[in-house]
Motif scaffolding. Structure first.
Motif, mmCIF file in Angstrom:
data_model
loop_
_atom_site.group_PDB
_atom_site.id
_atom_site.type_symbol
_atom_site.label_atom_id
_atom_site.label_comp_id
_atom_site.label_asym_id
_atom_site.label_seq_id
_atom_site.Cartn_x
_atom_site.Cartn_y
_atom_site.Cartn_z
ATOM 1 N N ASP A 1 32.492 11.406 17.177
ATOM 2 C CA ASP A 1 33.746 11.602 17.837
ATOM 3 C C ASP A 1 33.843 11.462 19.534
ATOM 4 O O ASP A 1 34.428 10.599 19.486
ATOM 5 N N TYR B 1 31.593 9.810 21.074
ATOM 6 C CA TYR B 1 31.292 8.380 21.700
ATOM 7 C C TYR B 1 32.266 7.394 21.083
ATOM 8 O O TYR B 1 32.438 6.375 21.828
ATOM 9 N N GLN B 2 33.105 7.687 20.145
ATOM 10 C CA GLN B 2 34.235 6.833 19.662
ATOM 11 C C GLN B 2 35.185 6.712 20.711
ATOM 12 O O GLN B 2 35.785 5.790 21.276
ATOM 13 N N ASP B 3 35.605 7.994 21.298
ATOM 14 C CA ASP B 3 36.519 8.263 22.343
ATOM 15 C C ASP B 3 35.964 7.249 23.668
ATOM 16 O O ASP B 3 36.910 6.578 24.261
ATOM 17 N N ARG C 1 33.944 4.750 23.579
ATOM 18 C CA ARG C 1 34.067 3.460 23.313
ATOM 19 C C ARG C 1 35.459 2.820 23.638
ATOM 20 O O ARG C 1 35.639 1.862 24.291
ATOM 21 N N SER C 2 36.394 3.493 23.213
ATOM 22 C CA SER C 2 37.732 3.247 23.245
ATOM 23 C C SER C 2 38.173 3.307 24.834
ATOM 24 O O SER C 2 38.904 2.205 25.090
ATOM 25 N N SER C 3 37.598 4.054 25.645
ATOM 26 C CA SER C 3 38.012 4.124 26.912
ATOM 27 C C SER C 3 37.246 3.028 27.768
ATOM 28 O O SER C 3 37.824 2.737 28.859
ATOM 29 N N GLY C 4 36.465 2.500 27.199
ATOM 30 C CA GLY C 4 35.748 1.171 27.997
ATOM 31 C C GLY C 4 34.757 1.741 28.999
ATOM 32 O O GLY C 4 34.465 0.960 29.779
ATOM 33 N N GLU C 5 34.299 2.902 29.079
ATOM 34 C CA GLU C 5 33.622 3.791 30.019
ATOM 35 C C GLU C 5 32.213 2.992 29.892
ATOM 36 O O GLU C 5 31.561 2.841 28.908
ATOM 37 N N LYS D 1 27.470 -1.943 28.044
ATOM 38 C CA LYS D 1 28.171 -0.813 28.850
ATOM 39 C C LYS D 1 26.841 0.346 28.833
ATOM 40 O O LYS D 1 27.580 1.306 29.362
#
Length: 152
Positions: A39, A41-43, A45-49, A72
């Motif tokens: 959960d 890391y999905q967040d 990944r979505s943020s592009g951090e 990334k």
């Protein structure tokens, strides 16, 4: 003179923060529940951090390698990845290997990491560590970024 040096450093850091993307630093993370890390890391990944691994990232923490795009992630000279089989508690409270969770964990890793693990006998109860030149051959090295103050 000290004041001017400090002021100049602060101005340069603030200028860099305004034009950069978010950076997350991982260090001294011993892992935990697989679902929690999936959960998290999905967040990310979505943020592009961008992720800097700068210390221990063990157990479920290593899911970052499969969840975040390769470009990334960077590693410092202090980075150390620890891999082992997934486990649960038995009815009598002892740790027992969970083959299904171990296979799920292994399937999340990129192919070069899977090969490295397989060459060392696979995921077992024994922790194996990927670090130093071996790690830098799989992930590009990075330098600590002053903007990466948050550890997740």
């Amino acid at each position: 003179m000290k004041f001017m040096t400090g002021l100049l450093t602060a101005v340069l850091l603030l200028a860099g923060v305004a034009t950069s993307h978010a950076v997350v630093r991982i260090g001294e993370d011993r892992g935990g529940r697989i679902g929690t890390y999936v959960d998290k890391y999905q967040d990310m990944r979505s943020s592009g951090e961008m992720v800097i691994i700068d210390g221990l990232c063990a157990s479920a923490c290593t899911i970052v390698l499969g969840a975040i795009p390769h470009d990334k992630i960077c590693v410092t000279s202090h980075a150390s990845l620890g891999f082992h089989a997934a486990w649960d508690f038995s009815d009598d409270g002892h740790a027992v290997t969970n083959p299904e969770a171990t296979q799920m964990l292994y399937s999340m890793y990129p192919s070069p990491v899977k090969r490295w693990i397989a060459q060392r006998g696979g995921l077992t109860q024994r922790m194996i560590f990927l670090r130093g030149k071996e790690l830098e051959s799989l992930y590009h090295p990075c330098f600590l970024d002053a903007r990466a103050s948050a550890t997740r």
